[in-house]
Motif scaffolding. Structure first.
Motif, short mmCIF file in Angstrom:
data_model
loop_
_atom_site.label_atom_id
_atom_site.label_comp_id
_atom_site.label_asym_id
_atom_site.label_seq_id
_atom_site.Cartn_x
_atom_site.Cartn_y
_atom_site.Cartn_z
N GLY A 151 -24.25 25.85 3.61
CA GLY A 151 -24.65 26.92 3.67
C GLY A 151 -24.49 27.59 2.08
N GLY A 152 -24.01 27.27 1.12
CA GLY A 152 -23.88 27.36 0.03
C GLY A 152 -22.69 28.35 -0.37
N LEU A 153 -21.87 28.36 0.27
CA LEU A 153 -20.68 29.40 0.59
C LEU A 153 -19.62 28.75 -0.43
CD1 LEU A 153 -20.76 30.59 4.06
CD2 LEU A 153 -21.81 31.82 2.03
N THR A 154 -19.16 29.73 -1.36
CA THR A 154 -17.73 29.35 -1.75
C THR A 154 -16.58 29.49 -0.84
OG1 THR A 154 -18.35 29.86 -3.95
CG2 THR A 154 -16.25 29.84 -3.68
N VAL A 155 -15.76 28.56 -0.75
CA VAL A 155 -14.71 28.71 0.29
C VAL A 155 -13.30 28.98 -0.14
CG1 VAL A 155 -13.72 27.65 2.43
CG2 VAL A 155 -16.39 27.23 1.93
N ALA A 156 -12.65 29.85 0.30
CA ALA A 156 -11.47 30.02 -0.15
C ALA A 156 -10.45 29.79 1.28
CB ALA A 156 -11.04 31.41 -0.36
N GLU A 157 -9.22 29.20 0.80
CA GLU A 157 -8.31 28.71 2.09
C GLU A 157 -7.01 29.33 2.07
OE1 GLU A 157 -8.59 24.40 2.48
OE2 GLU A 157 -9.86 24.52 0.69
N TYR A 158 -6.82 30.00 3.04
CA TYR A 158 -5.30 30.87 3.14
C TYR A 158 -4.56 30.13 4.34
CZ TYR A 158 -7.93 33.94 0.37
OH TYR A 158 -8.85 34.47 -0.79
N ALA A 159 -3.12 30.13 3.91
CA ALA A 159 -1.95 29.76 4.93
C ALA A 159 -1.97 30.84 5.97
CB ALA A 159 -0.83 29.83 4.22
N PRO A 160 -1.48 30.43 7.24
CA PRO A 160 -1.59 31.47 8.17
C PRO A 160 -0.49 32.54 7.78
CG PRO A 160 -1.60 29.15 9.29
CD PRO A 160 -1.53 28.92 7.70
N ARG A 161 0.53 32.29 7.38
CA ARG A 161 1.65 33.31 7.01
C ARG A 161 0.96 34.16 5.72
NH1 ARG A 161 6.75 32.77 8.87
NH2 ARG A 161 7.35 33.91 6.91
N LEU A 162 0.29 33.81 4.90
CA LEU A 162 -0.30 34.63 3.90
C LEU A 162 -1.52 35.47 4.59
CD1 LEU A 162 -0.69 35.56 1.00
CD2 LEU A 162 -2.29 33.64 0.68
N VAL A 163 -2.17 35.07 5.66
CA VAL A 163 -3.16 36.08 6.35
C VAL A 163 -2.30 36.95 6.83
CG1 VAL A 163 -4.72 35.96 8.00
CG2 VAL A 163 -4.78 34.16 6.51
N LYS A 164 -1.16 36.77 7.78
CA LYS A 164 -0.51 37.67 8.54
C LYS A 164 0.33 38.68 7.67
CE LYS A 164 0.69 34.51 12.24
NZ LYS A 164 2.08 33.92 12.77
N LYS A 165 0.59 38.15 6.41
CA LYS A 165 1.41 39.03 5.24
C LYS A 165 0.17 40.01 4.92
CE LYS A 165 4.17 39.36 1.27
NZ LYS A 165 5.02 38.65 0.35
#
Length: 157
Positions: free
Chosen positions: A95-109
């Protein structure tokens, strides 16, 4: 900026879309892609790809964020999660999207302020951060949290 957040899983992948307008977060849509455990793996992955592709086409996000894989005690579960995550990343890339990835703990924080927050705490904060949003389930809530995490972290980049 319109951000697609994804919480990949073979049984139920959550997706959530928010718009960032300055410091404002606006809920656009959310959903869950459920697959039947009795269906062959390739068919489940193809279905996941079809639905995620349609979400990307329908909502035209400008960026995507995906939760990273965590290792389960059961290696088979981890592999199934990795398959779903791979399909999610592929759909975004196509889809032409730049993708960032995050650890579950960072998302919760990013949402609650602590990486050990319970799902209920994340969902309670989502009600505050995205007032009026009708979240269709826990996996969609997690996906919205991933999108918000990206909204917060991209500002620092």
């Amino acid at each position: 900026m319109i951000i697609l957040g994804l919480d990949p899983s073979l049984s139920c992948t959550g997706w959530g879309i928010i718009r960032v307008d300055g410091s404002r977060l606006i809920h656009i849509a959310n959903g869950q892609v459920k697959t039947d455990a009795k269906t062959p793996l390739p068919d489940r992955l193809a279905y996941l790809d079809t639905v995620l592709t349609a979400v990307i086409v329908d909502h035209a996000p400008t960026a995507a964020a995906v939760e990273e894989v965590f290792v389960n005690d059961n290696p088979q579960s981890t592999l199934k999660l990795a398959h779903a995550r791979g399909v999610s990343l592929l759909a975004c890339a196509r889809g032409g999207l730049t993708v960032a990835e995050y650890a579950p703990r960072l998302v919760k924080k990013a949402i609650v302020g602590t990486g050990s927050a319970a799902k209920e705490q994340v969902q309670a904060m989502l009600r505050i951060l995205l007032p009026g949003a009708k979240v269709v389930g826990a996996d969609a809530a997690d996906a919205l949290a991933v999108a918000i995490c990206h909204a917060n972290h991209r500002r620092r980049a």
